[in-house]
Scaffold this motif. Structure first.
Motif, PDB file in Angstrom:
ATOM      1  N   PRO A 189       5.515  -1.604   0.929  1.00  0.00           N
ATOM      2  CA  PRO A 189       4.962  -1.585  -0.431  1.00  0.00           C
ATOM      3  C   PRO A 189       3.935  -0.486  -0.658  1.00  0.00           C
ATOM      4  CG  PRO A 189       4.038  -3.405   0.831  1.00  0.00           C
ATOM      5  CD  PRO A 189       5.155  -2.822   1.665  1.00  0.00           C
ATOM      6  N   ASN A 190       3.456   0.136   0.438  1.00  0.00           N
ATOM      7  CA  ASN A 190       2.445   1.189   0.296  1.00  0.00           C
ATOM      8  C   ASN A 190       3.020   2.601   0.405  1.00  0.00           C
ATOM      9  OD1 ASN A 190       0.413  -0.841   0.208  1.00  0.00           O
ATOM     10  ND2 ASN A 190       0.398  -0.909   2.446  1.00  0.00           N
ATOM     11  N   ALA A 191       4.299   2.707   0.721  1.00  0.00           N
ATOM     12  CA  ALA A 191       4.891   4.025   0.970  1.00  0.00           C
ATOM     13  C   ALA A 191       4.790   4.904  -0.268  1.00  0.00           C
ATOM     14  CB  ALA A 191       6.348   3.869   1.390  1.00  0.00           C
ATOM     15  N   GLY A 192       4.297   6.123  -0.052  1.00  0.00           N
ATOM     16  CA  GLY A 192       4.235   7.100  -1.140  1.00  0.00           C
ATOM     17  C   GLY A 192       3.121   6.898  -2.130  1.00  0.00           C
ATOM     18  N   LEU A 193       2.285   5.895  -1.928  1.00  0.00           N
ATOM     19  CA  LEU A 193       1.211   5.607  -2.884  1.00  0.00           C
ATOM     20  C   LEU A 193      -0.080   6.320  -2.484  1.00  0.00           C
ATOM     21  CD1 LEU A 193       1.637   1.760  -3.457  1.00  0.00           C
ATOM     22  CD2 LEU A 193       2.646   3.644  -4.752  1.00  0.00           C
ATOM     23  N   ALA A 194      -0.821   6.754  -3.485  1.00  0.00           N
ATOM     24  CA  ALA A 194      -2.145   7.345  -3.246  1.00  0.00           C
ATOM     25  C   ALA A 194      -3.141   6.210  -3.025  1.00  0.00           C
ATOM     26  CB  ALA A 194      -2.562   8.202  -4.433  1.00  0.00           C
ATOM     27  N   ARG A 195      -3.615   6.090  -1.793  1.00  0.00           N
ATOM     28  CA  ARG A 195      -4.531   5.006  -1.411  1.00  0.00           C
ATOM     29  C   ARG A 195      -5.678   5.643  -0.618  1.00  0.00           C
ATOM     30  NH1 ARG A 195      -2.365  -0.047  -1.081  1.00  0.00           N
ATOM     31  NH2 ARG A 195      -2.976  -0.407   1.099  1.00  0.00           N
ATOM     32  N   ILE A 196      -6.835   5.752  -1.241  1.00  0.00           N
ATOM     33  CA  ILE A 196      -7.929   6.568  -0.704  1.00  0.00           C
ATOM     34  C   ILE A 196      -9.174   5.705  -0.506  1.00  0.00           C
ATOM     35  CG2 ILE A 196      -9.415   8.583  -1.085  1.00  0.00           C
ATOM     36  CD1 ILE A 196      -7.220   9.538  -3.104  1.00  0.00           C
ATOM     37  N   ILE A 197      -9.782   5.825   0.667  1.00  0.00           N
ATOM     38  CA  ILE A 197     -11.107   5.251   0.897  1.00  0.00           C
ATOM     39  C   ILE A 197     -12.068   6.389   1.204  1.00  0.00           C
ATOM     40  CG2 ILE A 197     -12.529   3.910   2.495  1.00  0.00           C
ATOM     41  CD1 ILE A 197     -10.303   1.900   2.681  1.00  0.00           C
ATOM     42  N   VAL A 198     -13.132   6.454   0.434  1.00  0.00           N
ATOM     43  CA  VAL A 198     -14.226   7.388   0.696  1.00  0.00           C
ATOM     44  C   VAL A 198     -15.246   6.637   1.548  1.00  0.00           C
ATOM     45  CG1 VAL A 198     -16.018   8.847  -0.310  1.00  0.00           C
ATOM     46  CG2 VAL A 198     -13.807   8.577  -1.488  1.00  0.00           C
ATOM     47  N   ALA A 199     -15.281   6.950   2.843  1.00  0.00           N
ATOM     48  CA  ALA A 199     -16.214   6.311   3.770  1.00  0.00           C
ATOM     49  C   ALA A 199     -17.499   7.126   3.776  1.00  0.00           C
ATOM     50  CB  ALA A 199     -15.612   6.240   5.169  1.00  0.00           C
ATOM     51  N   ALA A 200     -18.600   6.491   3.402  1.00  0.00           N
ATOM     52  CA  ALA A 200     -19.813   7.269   3.168  1.00  0.00           C
ATOM     53  C   ALA A 200     -21.058   6.445   3.419  1.00  0.00           C
ATOM     54  CB  ALA A 200     -19.824   7.785   1.723  1.00  0.00           C
ATOM     55  N   PRO A 201     -22.136   7.105   3.821  1.00  0.00           N
ATOM     56  CA  PRO A 201     -23.430   6.419   3.866  1.00  0.00           C
ATOM     57  C   PRO A 201     -23.940   6.193   2.445  1.00  0.00           C
ATOM     58  CG  PRO A 201     -23.712   8.730   4.424  1.00  0.00           C
ATOM     59  CD  PRO A 201     -22.243   8.506   4.257  1.00  0.00           C
ATOM     60  N   MET A 202     -24.839   5.249   2.289  1.00  0.00           N
ATOM     61  CA  MET A 202     -25.402   4.957   0.987  1.00  0.00           C
ATOM     62  C   MET A 202     -26.092   6.185   0.406  1.00  0.00           C
ATOM     63  SD  MET A 202     -25.143   2.279   3.057  1.00  0.00           S
ATOM     64  CE  MET A 202     -26.667   2.091   3.973  1.00  0.00           C
ATOM     65  N   LYS A 203     -25.847   6.433  -0.876  1.00  0.00           N
ATOM     66  CA  LYS A 203     -26.491   7.503  -1.644  1.00  0.00           C
ATOM     67  C   LYS A 203     -26.081   8.887  -1.166  1.00  0.00           C
ATOM     68  CE  LYS A 203     -28.141   6.090  -4.449  1.00  0.00           C
ATOM     69  NZ  LYS A 203     -27.387   5.480  -5.610  1.00  0.00           N
ATOM     70  N   SER A 204     -24.773   9.061  -0.970  1.00  0.00           N
ATOM     71  CA  SER A 204     -24.250  10.379  -0.590  1.00  0.00           C
ATOM     72  C   SER A 204     -23.208  10.890  -1.577  1.00  0.00           C
ATOM     73  CB  SER A 204     -23.643  10.315   0.820  1.00  0.00           C
ATOM     74  OG  SER A 204     -22.574   9.376   0.862  1.00  0.00           O
ATOM     75  N   GLY A 205     -23.178  10.325  -2.777  1.00  0.00           N
ATOM     76  CA  GLY A 205     -22.250  10.797  -3.800  1.00  0.00           C
ATOM     77  C   GLY A 205     -20.877  10.173  -3.740  1.00  0.00           C
ATOM     78  N   SER A 206     -20.723   9.052  -3.031  1.00  0.00           N
ATOM     79  CA  SER A 206     -19.382   8.511  -2.808  1.00  0.00           C
ATOM     80  C   SER A 206     -18.745   7.943  -4.069  1.00  0.00           C
ATOM     81  CB  SER A 206     -19.414   7.440  -1.720  1.00  0.00           C
ATOM     82  OG  SER A 206     -20.289   6.386  -2.051  1.00  0.00           O
ATOM     83  N   THR A 207     -19.535   7.378  -4.977  1.00  0.00           N
ATOM     84  CA  THR A 207     -18.958   6.874  -6.229  1.00  0.00           C
ATOM     85  C   THR A 207     -18.341   8.019  -7.016  1.00  0.00           C
ATOM     86  OG1 THR A 207     -20.571   5.073  -6.328  1.00  0.00           O
ATOM     87  CG2 THR A 207     -19.446   5.643  -8.370  1.00  0.00           C
ATOM     88  N   TYR A 208     -19.073   9.099  -7.131  1.00  0.00           N
ATOM     89  CA  TYR A 208     -18.579  10.267  -7.861  1.00  0.00           C
ATOM     90  C   TYR A 208     -17.322  10.833  -7.209  1.00  0.00           C
ATOM     91  CZ  TYR A 208     -18.551  15.043  -9.732  1.00  0.00           C
ATOM     92  OH  TYR A 208     -18.185  16.235 -10.303  1.00  0.00           O
ATOM     93  N   VAL A 209     -17.340  10.984  -5.891  1.00  0.00           N
ATOM     94  CA  VAL A 209     -16.189  11.542  -5.184  1.00  0.00           C
ATOM     95  C   VAL A 209     -14.963  10.655  -5.374  1.00  0.00           C
ATOM     96  CG1 VAL A 209     -15.240  12.093  -2.906  1.00  0.00           C
ATOM     97  CG2 VAL A 209     -17.563  12.797  -3.496  1.00  0.00           C
ATOM     98  N   SER A 210     -15.128   9.345  -5.286  1.00  0.00           N
ATOM     99  CA  SER A 210     -13.986   8.446  -5.445  1.00  0.00           C
ATOM    100  C   SER A 210     -13.432   8.491  -6.860  1.00  0.00           C
ATOM    101  CB  SER A 210     -14.374   7.010  -5.062  1.00  0.00           C
ATOM    102  OG  SER A 210     -15.345   6.489  -5.938  1.00  0.00           O
ATOM    103  N   VAL A 211     -14.297   8.692  -7.847  1.00  0.00           N
ATOM    104  CA  VAL A 211     -13.818   8.792  -9.238  1.00  0.00           C
ATOM    105  C   VAL A 211     -13.031  10.079  -9.446  1.00  0.00           C
ATOM    106  CG1 VAL A 211     -14.557   9.071 -11.637  1.00  0.00           C
ATOM    107  CG2 VAL A 211     -15.577   7.288 -10.220  1.00  0.00           C
TER     108      VAL A 211
END
Length: 315
Positions: free
Chosen positions: A8-30
């Motif tokens: 069910p996951n084949a070919g799907l864009a599935r991204i986790i931005v692994a980040a320390p707190m307050k390193s811009g991860s919300t922005y990067v994931s958006v």
């Protein structure tokens, strides 16, 4: 992109931005989520726990596209889940001092508790003065940040620098899309995705580069430096002292190459020089740096470089 009946996951864009707190991860994931046109389904999660890809979380995300940010460490459960569930990983980093200062803002403005530290009564924290709050964060949260850095370095992942994102967002995201997500970037789509994310309240503008140099007292600067200088893995961590936005007394020059990434004219392994010691560096280490430390410069005077003692290889 479409999924198959078998997976069910084949070919799907599935991204986790692994980040320390307050390193811009919300922005990067958006930005990445907009670029790959993900659906981002809602899922039930205990945000106070150590962030991990449990089967409960994976079951909720299975068969869906997403781009989410987690303060996630490269534990085996997470690595195995990413491999099994077709999840792409993007790892971020930012200089320690600026994260500490932004974490203080976060506690005031947004409240909440997370995996890096715990305060039972946030109002008690809020009643401390600036000096005491920063001292507390350096004594607690900095240890989590250092563990995050060391564990991802040991895992060999490139760590994309917040400072590069602020200086040149297009190049920053092109690197991520090409190297970590293994796609040929479409520049017009990327520029549009960056514009969309900037139009939303993604908090990236709060984290101005270098503001900790003014926010932290000299006493707390030395306190943060000691967290690194007294760590058993100081060789791996010394670069983080060089990335602080102030002059660190412990880094008094011992070699004309100090603080630089160099290589001999014969094209040998690049070396990072600190306090008169030359450390061989990996490609992932270089990719995790910003500005002129990403590309070694050639030293014509090979004798001077060869005279430096060699340290352990930096991951």
């Amino acid at each position: 992109m479409s999924s198959s009946a078998a997976d069910p996951n084949a070919g799907l864009a599935r991204i986790i931005v692994a980040a320390p707190m307050k390193s811009g991860s919300t922005y990067v994931s958006v930005v990445l989520g907009t670029y790959f046109e993900v659906e981002n389904p809602s899922f039930d999660y205990d945000w106070e726990m150590e962030h991990a890809l449990t089967e409960t979380v994976l079951a909720q995300l299975r068969g869906h596209t997403f781009s989410i940010n987690l303060h996630m460490l490269p534990h085996r459960i997470n690595a195995e889940a990413c491999n099994a569930e077709n999840i792409w990983l993007v790892v971020l980093w930012r200089n320690l001092a600026d994260m500490i200062v932004s974490a203080n803002d976060h506690r005031f403005n947004e409240g909440g508790r997370g995996p890096g530290m715990y305060v039972m009564e946030p109002q008690h924290y809020a009643q401390l003065d600036d000096e005491a709050r920063f001292r507390f964060l350096i004594d607690t949260l900095a240890a989590w940040y250092v563990a995050f850095y060391l564990k991802w370095r040991h895992a060999g992942a490139p760590m994309y620098a917040f400072e590069r994102m602020v200086a040149d967002p297009r190049t920053f995201f092109v690197d991520i899309i090409e190297h970590s997500l293994r796609h040929q970037p479409l520049i017009e789509r990327l520029d549009a995705s960056i514009a969309v994310a900037k139009g939303e309240d993604q908090r990236v503008n709060v984290g101005r580069v270098g503001r900790s140099a003014l926010k932290l007292s000299d006493e707390n600067k030395r306190r943060l430096e000691r967290r690194l200088l007294t760590h058993p893995d100081i060789a791996q961590l010394e670069i983080l002292l060089w990335e602080l936005p102030w002059e660190v007394p412990a880094l008094a020059p011992r070699s004309p190459f100090d603080g630089q990434v160099v290589r001999a004219s014969d094209g040998a392994t690049p070396l990072f020089v600190s306090r008169g010691v030359a450390y061989p560096v990996s490609a992932a280490w270089l990719a995790s740096r910003t500005a002129d430390r990403r590309v070694p410069y050639t030293v014509e005077d090979g004798a001077a470089l060869n005279a430096l003692p060699r340290g352990e290889a930096l991951l």
